[in-house]
Design an enzyme around this catalytic site. Structure first.
Site, PDB file in Angstrom:
ATOM      1  N   GLU A  86     100.372  78.544  25.410  1.00 61.08           N
ATOM      2  CA  GLU A  86     100.716  79.910  25.001  1.00 61.08           C
ATOM      3  C   GLU A  86      99.489  80.662  24.496  1.00 61.08           C
ATOM      4  O   GLU A  86      99.333  81.861  24.735  1.00 61.08           O
ATOM      5  CB  GLU A  86     101.793  79.870  23.912  1.00 61.08           C
ATOM      6  N   SER A 116     107.673  71.157  15.592  1.00 61.22           N
ATOM      7  CA  SER A 116     108.198  72.259  14.793  1.00 61.22           C
ATOM      8  C   SER A 116     108.392  71.746  13.376  1.00 61.22           C
ATOM      9  O   SER A 116     108.691  70.575  13.164  1.00 61.22           O
ATOM     10  CB  SER A 116     109.531  72.712  15.371  1.00 61.22           C
ATOM     11  N   HIS A 132     109.355  84.842  44.212  1.00 65.18           N
ATOM     12  CA  HIS A 132     110.283  85.517  43.282  1.00 65.18           C
ATOM     13  C   HIS A 132     110.832  84.551  42.234  1.00 65.18           C
ATOM     14  O   HIS A 132     111.929  84.766  41.708  1.00 65.18           O
ATOM     15  CB  HIS A 132     111.451  86.182  44.025  1.00 65.18           C
ATOM     16  N   LYS A 134     111.280  69.099  18.784  1.00 63.49           N
ATOM     17  CA  LYS A 134     110.434  70.046  19.495  1.00 63.49           C
ATOM     18  C   LYS A 134     109.071  69.493  19.873  1.00 63.49           C
ATOM     19  O   LYS A 134     108.457  68.736  19.148  1.00 63.49           O
ATOM     20  CB  LYS A 134     110.208  71.294  18.633  1.00 63.49           C
TER      21      LYS A 134
END
Ligand code: ARG
Length: 442
Positions: A274, A261, A140, A267
């Site tokens: 992704e 970024s 979970h 970043k």
């Protein structure tokens, strides 16, 4: 009409398979005497000229010539003249395209298998390095029991092993030659289908001409296996994305496999992971596309089936990139093991060990042990400390049967070391699994 009808913009990718199929076919036509030996030799040499032409110039997208089969025949006629017209004896584009595509999918499977083996080797290397590195195991997405990072990575090794066997199964089933099925009914020419099948590396000819020209289950099997790989890679990608986030901090992706970024200098974004996660959706879409294309088609060939190739090509390209990216990320990631260990220690993840100890040493029924442990966890939680930081008097106040030997099982290291059952997370078990895996790969 020309535009909707043409497949050359995408099926030019089949040119190698198309020429190989034609070479096998014409050799058979010559051997059986269906075409004279001189003409067969001229055609065969002409096909080599066409191959050299494609190799040097690529395949032109000539819509008038419709598809790779017409295109190659036209090129052949340019090279050797009207004798080229004998090549298509006892053949149809229907068995031709089915043969080409089976050959292409077979090559694709072999490429994917090499890539997946590379991915497995990357997992093994990192698992070996981290056979003892403790991290929280989750259910979970809540801290459950400590495991080792090596064990976690080896879970993906197992998935990949099954993925490879799925491709191997698909390859074995699909490795039959449709050539000689002709348009749909077979042919009256005295062809030798065993001969062309053997020349193309097939295990033998397909047994029913209608089936051979009109099923695409070999392509659907490829896509099913591809979708399953993509799904596995997507789960690992998702974990890397989570683990690379600041609240987790379990992993630092290498510069090579992350991006900055344009506005936020701090970043380091997990774009590759992704995109692996994103590509899996597109690959599943390719599988769906072909299944839906096929599901309503009466036997035998219908032009809808020309739409079989774009989803397979797309899925293959996306899968190749996804495997390469995931392999690169696994190889180059820095696992932040102190953070992983701290997270395992913070989550009361050895509560089950305490309960098991009460059962083993105190002879207490597991349900009662579960309840006693719950009280200990609650107390530790209130004090903001770990289970093994609770003083003995507090533990004995909860249950008098607890003594100081309990501290031997409350550490995360003791917990993982105790999970020695076959397939468990104990470092010794993980090392044995890695050794067995290495042997399997060799
Ligand atoms: N370009 C076609 C395809 O990919 C080849 C087969 C065409 N056959 C036909 N009878 N029109 O499916």
């Amino acid at each position: 009409m020309r535009e909707i009808n043409a497949s050359i913009p995408f099926d030019k990718r089949l040119w190698r398979q198309d020429l190989a199929g034609s070479k096998a076919h014409v050799a058979m036509l010559g051997a059986t005497g269906i075409v004279g030996p001189q003409d067969a030799a001229t055609i065969s040499a002409g096909l080599d000229t066409v191959a050299a032409h494609y190799e040097a110039n690529g395949v032109a997208e000539d819509m008038v010539l419709e598809d790779i089969h017409m295109q190659s025949e036209a090129r052949l006629a340019e090279a050797i003249g009207p004798v080229a017209g004998r090549l298509h004896t006892a053949r149809s584009r229907n068995d031709q395209v089915a043969t080409d595509f089976r050959l292409w999918v077979r090559d694709a499977i072999d490429q994917v298998d090499v890539a997946l083996k590379g991915f497995q080797l990357a997992l093994l290397a990192r698992a070996e390095e981290h056979a003892d590195s403790v991290m929280p195991g989750f259910t979970h997405l809540q801290s459950a029991q400590p495991v080792t990072l090596g064990h976690h990575l080896m879970a993906y090794f197992e998935m990949t092993a099954r993925d490879r066997s799925r491709f191997a199964d698909a390859r074995a089933r699909g490795n039959r030659s449709p050539l000689g099925s002709a348009a749909l009914a077979g042919t009256g020419f005295p062809i030798d289908r065993e001969m062309t099948a053997a020349a193309l590396g097939f295990d033998g000819p397909t047994r029913n001409s209608l089936d051979a020209v009109s099923d695409r289950d070999f392509a659907i099997e490829y896509l099913t296996a591809a979708a399953q790989v993509a799904l596995h890679l997507s789960r690992l990608a998702e974990e890397f994305i989570l683990w690379a986030s600041q609240p987790f901090g379990f992993v630092s992706l290498s510069d090579q496999w992350s991006t900055g970024s344009s506005i936020m200098p701090q970043k380091r974004n997990p774009d590759a992971a992704e995109l692996v996660r994103g590509h899996s959706g597109r690959i599943i879409g390719c599988l769906t596309a072909l299944m839906v294309t096929m599901k309503g088609l009466p036997l035998a060939y219908s032009k809808d089936m020309q739409d079989d190739k774009p989803p397979v090509f797309e899925a293959h390209d996306l899968l190749g990139l996804s495997i390469a990216a995931m392999t690169g990320m696994v190889e180059s990631a820095t696992f932040r093991t102190p953070r992983m260990r701290a997270a395992a220690e913070a989550g009361f993840s050895t509560a089950t060990d305490l309960a098991d100890w009460l059962v083993r040493e105190g002879g207490i029924p597991f349900r009662e042990a579960h309840h006693i442990t719950g009280r200990a966890v609650k107390l530790a939680e209130e004090r903001g400390i770990a289970l093994d930081q609770l003083p003995l008097e507090d533990l004995t106040a909860i249950d008098a049967r607890i003594d100081d030997r309990v501290y031997g099982v409350l550490s995360v290291d003791a917990s993982v070391a105790s999970r020695t059952s076959f397939g468990g997370t104990a470092p010794a078990r993980v090392r044995a699994a890695i050794a067995a895996a290495r042997e399997e790969l060799a």
